[in-house]
Scaffold this motif. Structure first.
Motif, PDB file in Angstrom:
ATOM      1  N   GLY A 134       1.561  -1.036   0.061  1.00  0.00           N
ATOM      2  CA  GLY A 134       0.250  -0.183  -0.315  1.00  0.00           C
ATOM      3  C   GLY A 134       0.952   1.290   0.190  1.00  0.00           C
ATOM      4  N   PRO A 135       0.468   2.470  -0.134  1.00  0.00           N
ATOM      5  CA  PRO A 135       1.319   3.506  -0.413  1.00  0.00           C
ATOM      6  C   PRO A 135       1.688   4.172   1.501  1.00  0.00           C
ATOM      7  CG  PRO A 135      -1.212   4.052  -0.328  1.00  0.00           C
ATOM      8  CD  PRO A 135      -0.803   2.559  -0.488  1.00  0.00           C
ATOM      9  N   ARG A 136       1.065   3.516   2.442  1.00  0.00           N
ATOM     10  CA  ARG A 136       1.924   3.973   3.351  1.00  0.00           C
ATOM     11  C   ARG A 136       3.245   3.059   3.906  1.00  0.00           C
ATOM     12  NH1 ARG A 136      -1.855   4.851   7.555  1.00  0.00           N
ATOM     13  NH2 ARG A 136      -3.700   6.310   6.896  1.00  0.00           N
ATOM     14  N   ILE A 137       3.169   1.848   3.042  1.00  0.00           N
ATOM     15  CA  ILE A 137       4.213   1.156   2.819  1.00  0.00           C
ATOM     16  C   ILE A 137       5.551   1.115   2.047  1.00  0.00           C
ATOM     17  CG2 ILE A 137       5.336  -1.701   2.455  1.00  0.00           C
ATOM     18  CD1 ILE A 137       3.470  -1.287   5.380  1.00  0.00           C
ATOM     19  N   ALA A 138       4.777   1.471   1.423  1.00  0.00           N
ATOM     20  CA  ALA A 138       5.765   2.262  -0.048  1.00  0.00           C
ATOM     21  C   ALA A 138       6.216   3.614  -0.016  1.00  0.00           C
ATOM     22  CB  ALA A 138       5.246   2.938  -1.548  1.00  0.00           C
ATOM     23  N   ALA A 139       5.597   3.950   1.490  1.00  0.00           N
ATOM     24  CA  ALA A 139       6.276   5.585   1.586  1.00  0.00           C
ATOM     25  C   ALA A 139       6.944   5.592   2.861  1.00  0.00           C
ATOM     26  CB  ALA A 139       5.246   6.713   2.221  1.00  0.00           C
ATOM     27  N   ALA A 140       7.120   4.981   3.526  1.00  0.00           N
ATOM     28  CA  ALA A 140       7.783   3.909   4.703  1.00  0.00           C
ATOM     29  C   ALA A 140       9.624   3.280   3.608  1.00  0.00           C
ATOM     30  CB  ALA A 140       7.365   2.891   5.209  1.00  0.00           C
ATOM     31  N   ASN A 141       9.129   2.561   2.373  1.00  0.00           N
ATOM     32  CA  ASN A 141      10.736   2.174   2.266  1.00  0.00           C
ATOM     33  C   ASN A 141      10.796   3.592   1.431  1.00  0.00           C
ATOM     34  OD1 ASN A 141      10.337  -0.761   1.026  1.00  0.00           O
ATOM     35  ND2 ASN A 141       8.303  -0.279   1.711  1.00  0.00           N
ATOM     36  N   ARG A 142      10.439   4.906   0.756  1.00  0.00           N
ATOM     37  CA  ARG A 142      11.119   5.863   0.405  1.00  0.00           C
ATOM     38  C   ARG A 142      11.750   6.413   0.953  1.00  0.00           C
ATOM     39  NH1 ARG A 142       6.417   5.974  -2.313  1.00  0.00           N
ATOM     40  NH2 ARG A 142       5.844   7.626  -1.122  1.00  0.00           N
ATOM     41  N   ALA A 143      11.399   6.446   2.277  1.00  0.00           N
ATOM     42  CA  ALA A 143      11.874   7.611   3.347  1.00  0.00           C
ATOM     43  C   ALA A 143      12.412   7.105   4.161  1.00  0.00           C
ATOM     44  CB  ALA A 143      10.333   7.665   4.657  1.00  0.00           C
ATOM     45  N   LEU A 144      12.921   5.581   4.081  1.00  0.00           N
ATOM     46  CA  LEU A 144      14.136   4.785   4.605  1.00  0.00           C
ATOM     47  C   LEU A 144      15.387   5.027   4.372  1.00  0.00           C
ATOM     48  CD1 LEU A 144      15.273   3.688   7.255  1.00  0.00           C
ATOM     49  CD2 LEU A 144      14.388   1.941   5.915  1.00  0.00           C
ATOM     50  N   ILE A 145      15.147   5.289   2.669  1.00  0.00           N
ATOM     51  CA  ILE A 145      16.157   5.019   1.870  1.00  0.00           C
ATOM     52  C   ILE A 145      16.881   6.537   1.880  1.00  0.00           C
ATOM     53  CG2 ILE A 145      16.906   5.281  -0.820  1.00  0.00           C
ATOM     54  CD1 ILE A 145      14.928   2.720  -1.137  1.00  0.00           C
ATOM     55  N   ALA A 146      15.476   7.744   1.965  1.00  0.00           N
ATOM     56  CA  ALA A 146      16.385   9.126   1.677  1.00  0.00           C
ATOM     57  C   ALA A 146      16.892   9.289   3.220  1.00  0.00           C
ATOM     58  CB  ALA A 146      14.751   9.826   1.920  1.00  0.00           C
ATOM     59  N   ARG A 147      16.104   8.601   4.150  1.00  0.00           N
ATOM     60  CA  ARG A 147      16.918   9.236   5.840  1.00  0.00           C
ATOM     61  C   ARG A 147      18.761   8.194   5.458  1.00  0.00           C
ATOM     62  NH1 ARG A 147      18.485  12.457   8.403  1.00  0.00           N
ATOM     63  NH2 ARG A 147      19.068  11.476  11.160  1.00  0.00           N
ATOM     64  N   ALA A 153      13.773 -10.699   0.184  1.00  0.00           N
ATOM     65  CA  ALA A 153      14.364  -9.493   0.456  1.00  0.00           C
ATOM     66  C   ALA A 153      16.215 -10.019   1.239  1.00  0.00           C
ATOM     67  CB  ALA A 153      14.331  -8.897   1.121  1.00  0.00           C
ATOM     68  N   LEU A 154      15.835 -11.774   1.505  1.00  0.00           N
ATOM     69  CA  LEU A 154      16.687 -11.854   2.290  1.00  0.00           C
ATOM     70  C   LEU A 154      18.298 -12.570   1.813  1.00  0.00           C
ATOM     71  CD1 LEU A 154      17.027 -13.115   5.623  1.00  0.00           C
ATOM     72  CD2 LEU A 154      16.734 -15.509   4.791  1.00  0.00           C
ATOM     73  N   PRO A 155      18.080 -12.276   0.845  1.00  0.00           N
ATOM     74  CA  PRO A 155      20.004 -12.458  -0.355  1.00  0.00           C
ATOM     75  C   PRO A 155      20.551 -10.508   0.293  1.00  0.00           C
ATOM     76  CG  PRO A 155      18.274 -13.712  -1.157  1.00  0.00           C
ATOM     77  CD  PRO A 155      17.980 -12.810  -0.271  1.00  0.00           C
ATOM     78  N   TYR A 156      19.861  -9.924   0.658  1.00  0.00           N
ATOM     79  CA  TYR A 156      20.068  -8.376   0.291  1.00  0.00           C
ATOM     80  C   TYR A 156      21.331  -8.266   1.276  1.00  0.00           C
ATOM     81  CZ  TYR A 156      18.050  -9.274  -4.494  1.00  0.00           C
ATOM     82  OH  TYR A 156      18.190  -9.739  -5.723  1.00  0.00           O
ATOM     83  N   TYR A 157      20.528  -8.873   2.511  1.00  0.00           N
ATOM     84  CA  TYR A 157      21.631  -8.179   3.511  1.00  0.00           C
ATOM     85  C   TYR A 157      22.503  -9.107   4.088  1.00  0.00           C
ATOM     86  CZ  TYR A 157      16.583  -7.231   5.379  1.00  0.00           C
ATOM     87  OH  TYR A 157      15.551  -6.638   6.211  1.00  0.00           O
ATOM     88  N   GLN A 158      23.649  -7.617   4.526  1.00  0.00           N
ATOM     89  CA  GLN A 158      25.019  -8.619   4.309  1.00  0.00           C
ATOM     90  C   GLN A 158      25.476  -9.663   5.358  1.00  0.00           C
ATOM     91  OE1 GLN A 158      25.476  -4.782   3.559  1.00  0.00           O
ATOM     92  NE2 GLN A 158      25.024  -5.403   1.828  1.00  0.00           N
ATOM     93  N   GLY A 159      24.247  -9.492   6.482  1.00  0.00           N
ATOM     94  CA  GLY A 159      24.068 -10.363   7.414  1.00  0.00           C
ATOM     95  C   GLY A 159      23.051 -10.396   8.385  1.00  0.00           C
ATOM     96  N   GLY A 160      22.732 -11.301   9.121  1.00  0.00           N
ATOM     97  CA  GLY A 160      22.025 -11.626   9.884  1.00  0.00           C
ATOM     98  C   GLY A 160      21.702 -12.166  11.586  1.00  0.00           C
ATOM     99  N   HIS A 161      20.807 -11.782  12.773  1.00  0.00           N
ATOM    100  CA  HIS A 161      21.388 -12.339  13.956  1.00  0.00           C
ATOM    101  C   HIS A 161      20.643 -12.604  13.629  1.00  0.00           C
ATOM    102  CE1 HIS A 161      25.332  -9.909  14.332  1.00  0.00           C
ATOM    103  NE2 HIS A 161      25.886 -11.345  15.311  1.00  0.00           N
ATOM    104  N   PHE A 162      20.169 -14.222  14.804  1.00  0.00           N
ATOM    105  CA  PHE A 162      19.182 -14.357  14.553  1.00  0.00           C
ATOM    106  C   PHE A 162      18.926 -15.340  16.670  1.00  0.00           C
ATOM    107  CE2 PHE A 162      19.810 -14.637  10.551  1.00  0.00           C
ATOM    108  CZ  PHE A 162      18.477 -14.447   9.990  1.00  0.00           C
ATOM    109  N   THR A 205      14.677  -2.155  -1.586  1.00  0.00           N
ATOM    110  CA  THR A 205      15.006  -1.037  -0.487  1.00  0.00           C
ATOM    111  C   THR A 205      16.312  -2.348  -0.175  1.00  0.00           C
ATOM    112  OG1 THR A 205      12.272  -0.465  -0.436  1.00  0.00           O
ATOM    113  CG2 THR A 205      14.182   0.042   1.316  1.00  0.00           C
ATOM    114  N   ILE A 206      16.768  -2.921   0.313  1.00  0.00           N
ATOM    115  CA  ILE A 206      17.656  -3.868   1.278  1.00  0.00           C
ATOM    116  C   ILE A 206      18.652  -4.204   0.560  1.00  0.00           C
ATOM    117  CG2 ILE A 206      18.410  -5.643   1.952  1.00  0.00           C
ATOM    118  CD1 ILE A 206      15.333  -4.552   3.591  1.00  0.00           C
ATOM    119  N   ARG A 207      18.487  -3.905  -1.498  1.00  0.00           N
ATOM    120  CA  ARG A 207      19.082  -3.941  -2.647  1.00  0.00           C
ATOM    121  C   ARG A 207      19.890  -2.848  -1.955  1.00  0.00           C
ATOM    122  NH1 ARG A 207      17.910  -6.821  -7.074  1.00  0.00           N
ATOM    123  NH2 ARG A 207      16.285  -4.810  -7.364  1.00  0.00           N
ATOM    124  N   THR A 208      19.496  -1.305  -2.753  1.00  0.00           N
ATOM    125  CA  THR A 208      19.119  -0.204  -2.688  1.00  0.00           C
ATOM    126  C   THR A 208      21.090   0.387  -1.059  1.00  0.00           C
ATOM    127  OG1 THR A 208      17.576   0.605  -3.818  1.00  0.00           O
ATOM    128  CG2 THR A 208      18.607   2.531  -2.520  1.00  0.00           C
TER     129      THR A 208
END
Length: 369
Positions: free
Chosen positions: A75-88, A143-152, A109-112
């Motif tokens: 939805g538009p709010r999810i898209a806005a959050a993705n754009r805003a995170l990249i900008a931030r 998105a998982l393959p685009y993370y450089q690492g992860g803790h679980f 988004t994760i790749r960017t």
């Protein structure tokens, strides 16, 4: 003793609906010398102001439109959050972007973000287990393959993440937070309490059998499914009380005679957060047995374990009626917890040390390419 890594600029991205997880990381990482900022995904899904690091005592839900987009991850709010995170991220230029859960963010988004910073994931749920097809994990899997690492949170999840394509994966156990998880004063209440989610199977069986045996068990949960899950004869006498959060949650752990802890089959648990919170608050940890739990505490000396509903009923009856033994186990359990380094500051020093190693590995890879 873990050597403190050099201070880093860290942007924590909040994706948990509860208000205290990511702010707790912010506080502990700041205490450990890092420069930390919180990006509040839910400020795009609700009309309330974004979090600035404070910790709430309850959940903060999105408004109706935001709630559906949170559920659908579209939805538009999810898209806005993705754009805003990249900008931030472009503006703040952090060394690390820490995605807490990461449920709302797309593979693009994760790749960017990976071109702008080191992008790491922390996930406390189990997106690879029995509920791997749940819609909340849809974007994460892509998105998982685009993370450089992860803790679980669990070793099984840590291993599955590698198999699913994440580049680096390590276990990070949960913890207690010393500024909120401590004993409260007041006399003990004559009851055993369970504060947590509804899940069919073993926990329902144990609680139903305990109530039928006349044991004073009280369930606290915001889930209406509890009342429907209990057998009819039990449900008539066991009204489930509203869930407890913040100080009310910890006061209950401090004052209850016994605090019950079950391991989730949905999440393939071998432990859970409460195994640290309950002893930290001075309560008696009465927990379902696992091989891992037996490495944390000694049974009937520092905690009490059970593996069947018969053992649950027998031991619960015993410790509710043997006060001095119950108090001694609770005290020794708290001593074991404090000396074992399960606090958030120690745990996040491990996290930061791992990030330093991963970032050096990535730099070497980039130089070699």
């Amino acid at each position: 003793m873990i050597e403190a890594p050099r201070p880093r600029r860290i942007l924590i991205v909040r994706s948990a609906i509860e208000d205290f997880y990511e702010p707790s990381w912010l506080r502990a990482l700041s205490d450990n010398g890092h420069e930390v900022e919180l990006f509040d995904t839910f400020s795009y899904l609700t009309r309330t102001p974004p979090l600035q690091g404070s910790e709430s005592t309850a959940m903060r839900s999105p408004d109706r439109l935001g709630w559906w987009q949170h559920r659908l991850l579209w939805g538009p709010r999810i898209a806005a959050a993705n754009r805003a995170l990249i900008a931030r991220t472009r503006q703040a230029a952090p060394d690390v972007v820490l995605m807490y859960l990461g449920h709302h963010y797309t593979a693009d988004t994760i790749r960017t973000l990976g071109r702008l910073s080191f992008v790491s994931l922390f996930h406390s749920d189990d997106p690879f287990g029995p509920r791997r097809s749940h819609p909340r994990y849809r974007l994460l899997h892509a998105a998982l393959p685009y993370y450089q690492g992860g803790h679980f949170y669990r070793q099984a999840t840590t291993d599955d993440a590698l198999a699913e394509g994440i580049r680096r994966s390590e276990l990070l156990l949960d913890f207690y937070r010393p500024w909120v998880d401590y004993p409260r004063s007041g006399s003990a209440e004559h009851e055993a309490v369970f504060i947590g989610h509804n899940e069919p199977g073993f926990r329902i069986e144990c609680i139903a059998r305990g109530l039928r045996a006349g044991l004073p068990i009280q369930v606290y949960s915001h889930e209406s499914a509890w009342q429907n899950s209990l057998p009819r004869d039990v449900a008539r006498v066991a009204a489930v009380r509203p869930g407890l959060y913040g100080d009310a949650y910890r006061e209950k752990l401090s004052r209850a005679k016994v605090s019950l802890c079950f391991l989730s089959r949905w999440n393939r648990d071998v432990y859970t957060r409460r195994v640290f919170e309950i002893p930290a608050c001075g309560g008696l940890l009465f927990c379902e047995r696992s091989a891992f739990m037996q490495t944390l505490y000694e049974d009937q000396k520092e905690a009490v374990f059970f593996s069947s509903s018969d053992e649950f009923v027998d031991k619960l009856h015993y410790y509710l009626t043997h006060e001095s033994e119950r108090q001694a186990i609770a005290a020794l359990g708290r001593e074991r917890l404090l000396r074992s380094g399960h606090d958030i500051h120690t745990r996040l020093r491990h996290w930061a040390a791992t990030l330093e190693r991963w970032m050096r590995e990535r730099e070497s890879e980039l130089c070699a390419s």
